[in-house]
Design a protein around this motif. Structure first.
Motif, short mmCIF file in Angstrom:
data_model
loop_
_atom_site.label_atom_id
_atom_site.label_comp_id
_atom_site.label_asym_id
_atom_site.label_seq_id
_atom_site.Cartn_x
_atom_site.Cartn_y
_atom_site.Cartn_z
N ALA A 97 0.86 -1.18 0.00
CA ALA A 97 0.00 0.00 0.00
C ALA A 97 0.90 1.23 0.00
O ALA A 97 1.49 1.58 1.03
N PRO A 98 1.05 1.93 -1.13
CA PRO A 98 1.94 3.10 -1.18
C PRO A 98 1.47 4.21 -0.26
O PRO A 98 0.26 4.37 0.00
N ALA A 99 2.43 4.97 0.25
CA ALA A 99 2.09 6.11 1.11
C ALA A 99 1.35 7.18 0.32
O ALA A 99 0.54 7.93 0.89
N ASP A 100 1.62 7.30 -0.97
CA ASP A 100 0.95 8.27 -1.83
C ASP A 100 -0.49 7.80 -2.07
O ASP A 100 -0.72 6.75 -2.65
N PRO A 101 -1.49 8.57 -1.61
CA PRO A 101 -2.89 8.14 -1.77
C PRO A 101 -3.33 8.05 -3.22
O PRO A 101 -4.36 7.43 -3.53
N ASN A 102 -2.57 8.68 -4.12
CA ASN A 102 -2.92 8.63 -5.55
C ASN A 102 -2.51 7.31 -6.21
O ASN A 102 -2.91 7.03 -7.35
N GLN A 103 -1.67 6.52 -5.50
CA GLN A 103 -1.25 5.24 -6.04
C GLN A 103 -2.07 4.11 -5.45
O GLN A 103 -2.34 4.08 -4.24
N LEU A 104 -2.50 3.19 -6.29
CA LEU A 104 -3.29 2.04 -5.85
C LEU A 104 -2.38 0.96 -5.27
O LEU A 104 -1.22 0.83 -5.66
N PRO A 105 -2.90 0.17 -4.33
CA PRO A 105 -2.11 -0.96 -3.82
C PRO A 105 -1.79 -1.94 -4.94
O PRO A 105 -2.54 -2.07 -5.91
N PHE A 106 -0.68 -2.64 -4.80
CA PHE A 106 -0.28 -3.62 -5.82
C PHE A 106 0.41 -4.79 -5.14
O PHE A 106 0.96 -4.66 -4.04
N ALA A 107 0.36 -5.94 -5.81
CA ALA A 107 0.94 -7.16 -5.27
C ALA A 107 2.37 -7.33 -5.76
O ALA A 107 2.69 -6.98 -6.91
N VAL A 108 3.24 -7.86 -4.91
CA VAL A 108 4.62 -8.14 -5.28
C VAL A 108 5.00 -9.53 -4.80
O VAL A 108 4.44 -10.05 -3.83
N SER A 109 5.96 -10.12 -5.49
CA SER A 109 6.54 -11.37 -5.04
C SER A 109 7.54 -11.07 -3.93
O SER A 109 8.34 -10.14 -4.04
N ALA A 110 7.48 -11.82 -2.85
CA ALA A 110 8.35 -11.57 -1.69
C ALA A 110 8.93 -12.89 -1.21
O ALA A 110 8.51 -13.97 -1.63
N ARG A 111 9.91 -12.78 -0.34
CA ARG A 111 10.57 -13.99 0.17
C ARG A 111 10.71 -13.88 1.69
O ARG A 111 11.23 -12.88 2.21
N ALA A 112 10.22 -14.91 2.37
CA ALA A 112 10.45 -15.03 3.80
C ALA A 112 11.68 -15.89 3.98
O ALA A 112 11.75 -17.02 3.48
N SER A 113 12.67 -15.36 4.69
CA SER A 113 13.95 -16.06 4.75
C SER A 113 14.69 -15.72 6.02
O SER A 113 14.49 -14.67 6.65
N GLY A 114 15.59 -16.63 6.38
CA GLY A 114 16.52 -16.33 7.45
C GLY A 114 17.57 -15.34 6.97
O GLY A 114 17.80 -15.20 5.76
N ALA A 115 18.23 -14.67 7.91
CA ALA A 115 19.23 -13.67 7.54
C ALA A 115 20.41 -14.29 6.81
O ALA A 115 21.13 -13.60 6.08
N GLY A 116 20.62 -15.59 6.98
CA GLY A 116 21.72 -16.26 6.28
C GLY A 116 21.60 -16.18 4.77
O GLY A 116 22.61 -16.35 4.06
N PHE A 117 20.41 -15.93 4.26
CA PHE A 117 20.19 -15.78 2.81
C PHE A 117 21.15 -14.74 2.23
O PHE A 117 21.79 -14.97 1.21
N PHE A 118 21.26 -13.60 2.88
CA PHE A 118 22.06 -12.50 2.35
C PHE A 118 23.56 -12.78 2.47
O PHE A 118 24.33 -12.39 1.58
N SER A 119 23.95 -13.46 3.52
CA SER A 119 25.36 -13.78 3.70
C SER A 119 25.80 -14.86 2.72
O SER A 119 26.87 -14.77 2.11
#
Length: 436
Positions: free
Chosen positions: A107-129
């Motif tokens: 949900a963008p902070a700008d009220p003129n922008q509509l909400p949109f769906a994104v692909s996301a990843r739930a992961s442990g912090a080890g992912f980045f390392s």
């Protein structure tokens, strides 16, 4: 001496321009056809993390049994929640992370922008390392954030630009699924190809737009949008907790093992863990485990479809046909110069000198064919982008390595094609040419 041979070759090409152009075009078409198909193979077969691919591993445990196993008899690619947590708590690896793909509504902070769906990843912090993800701002969340199931997030570069238009978003909030998450990091553009850490769908799919802690996603009962395999479906009445306590395999898991000794020790640990689970009565079948590094994982998952290999074989077969035609054209060309070559032999040139002279001309033809073939390859790749899948179209390109391969292939192929015509030209009898 070579400069002299190339000068003779250039003059020879000019004398019989039509035949020279036909030879160049024949080889160029073969190069363009073969390299345009190889380009797709090159994109999909590359090592996405070459400096570390031998240190990153996927552990597999057969928690489903022989009735749900793949036809190859291999264990599931995914782990159950209780297995992932058990491996994580054992901590025998340098870095490790359980993960799964989710979908979030922004949900963008700008009220003129509509909400949109994104692909996301739930992961442990080890992912980045483990995967050396490059950060433009900030860093990933802390162990305390994971333990506290904090609402924190790391954004991909594209989403950060879309929402904050170049401003620094660190510490600001982003609303995901009607909850506010504190932004702790922003990645630089990062899209390994193929997407080796998640091959459950399109191997060339874009990287995720948002990353949140694995523990937070579990706490918020965020469902996976990836695959889920169950020998026996959990009791619906038990809901989310039923899934977590079941043997259903739905989580990806990666570990970093820097040395061969570490990998061997982890294999033993993994087999012992599965054996203990069998003895405890959880598995009613012999313990079956696997541990594959990145390269082995890409081969096991058949990232390169057989269709692409077949198309590439057709492309190189067409190049072979073109080279056979080029041999005939070069034979005709060298046979048309028998008087010149005979006079050279009569003046003292050896058979070797004639061969080198003809091969110098073949090399010049190869260079020109390579340049023309490269142009045809670029045109073919541009056309391929319009017919292949969207994910493949985004990553298919001709890089410097492919340019060098194209030019080198054209040069080597043309010189090889010129060997027999050059040998034939060296067999000319000087006396017969002088009589004429």
């Amino acid at each position: 001496m070579l400069a002299y041979y190339f000068k003779l070759a250039f003059n020879s090409l000019r004398k019989n321009l039509a035949l020279s152009c036909l030879t160049i075009a024949t080889i160029a078409i073969g190069i363009g056809a073969s390299m345009s198909t190889y380009t797709i193979y090159h994109v999909m077969s590359g090592d996405p993390i070459p400096w570390k691919s031998s240190e990153l591993f996927v552990p597999q445990i057969d928690s489903l049994g022989p009735t749900v196993r793949s036809k190859s008899g291999e264990p599931s690619d995914l782990l159950s929640y209780q297995d992932a947590i058990a491996l994580q708590n054992a901590r025998p690896a340098l870095h490790q992370a359980a993960m799964y793909q989710i979908q979030l509504t922004v949900a963008p902070a700008d009220p003129n922008q509509l909400p949109f769906a994104v692909s996301a990843r739930a992961s442990g912090a080890g992912f980045f390392s483990m995967f050396d993800t490059p950060f433009a701002l900030g860093t990933y969340w802390s162990k305390a954030d994971e333990q506290q199931r904090a609402n924190v997030a790391v954004l991909a570069a594209g989403l950060a630009d879309r929402l904050f238009h170049g401003e620094n978003p660190l510490g600001k909030a982003i609303t995901l699924n009607q909850r506010d998450y504190r932004i702790v990091g922003v990645l630089k553009p990062w899209n390994p190809s193929p997407r080796f850490y998640d091959l459950s769908g399109d191997a060339l799919a874009q990287s995720d737009a948002v990353y949140i802690p694995f523990t937070t996603a579990i706490d918020h009962q965020m469902a996976s949008i990836g695959h889920k395999f169950c020998a026996i479906m959990p009791d619906p009445a038990q809901g989310w907790q039923g899934l977590l306590s079941s043997n259903c395999a739905w989580l990806q898991y990666w570990v970093e093992l820097p040395t061969a000794g570490d990998a061997d020790n982890y294999r033993q640990f993994l087999q012992q863990y599965a054996t203990d689970q069998q003895r405890a009565g959880r598995f009613g079948w012999p313990a079956l485990t696997r541990l594959r590094n990145v390269r082995e994982w890409l081969i096991y998952k058949h990232v390169i479809p057989d269709e692409i290999r077949a198309v590439m074989a057709v492309g190189f077969s067409f190049l072979l046909v073109c080279l056979i035609n080029a041999i005939g054209l070069m034979l005709a060309k060298f046979n048309g110069r028998t008087s010149d070559l005979g006079v050279r032999r009569a003046l003292g040139a050896s058979k070797r000198d004639v061969v080198v002279q003809c091969l110098a001309e073949s090399a010049l033809v190869g260079l020109l064919s390579g340049v023309a073939g490269l142009a045809l390859t670029l045109l073919a790749v541009a056309a391929e982008r319009n017919v292949v899948s969207e994910s493949l179209a985004k990553v298919i390109h001709v890089d410097l390595v492919l340019v060098l391969i194209t030019l080198l292939l054209a040069e080597i192929a043309t010189i090889c094609a010129g060997l027999y015509p050059a040998w034939r030209a060296s067999r000319i009898q000087p006396a017969l040419q002088l009589k004429m």
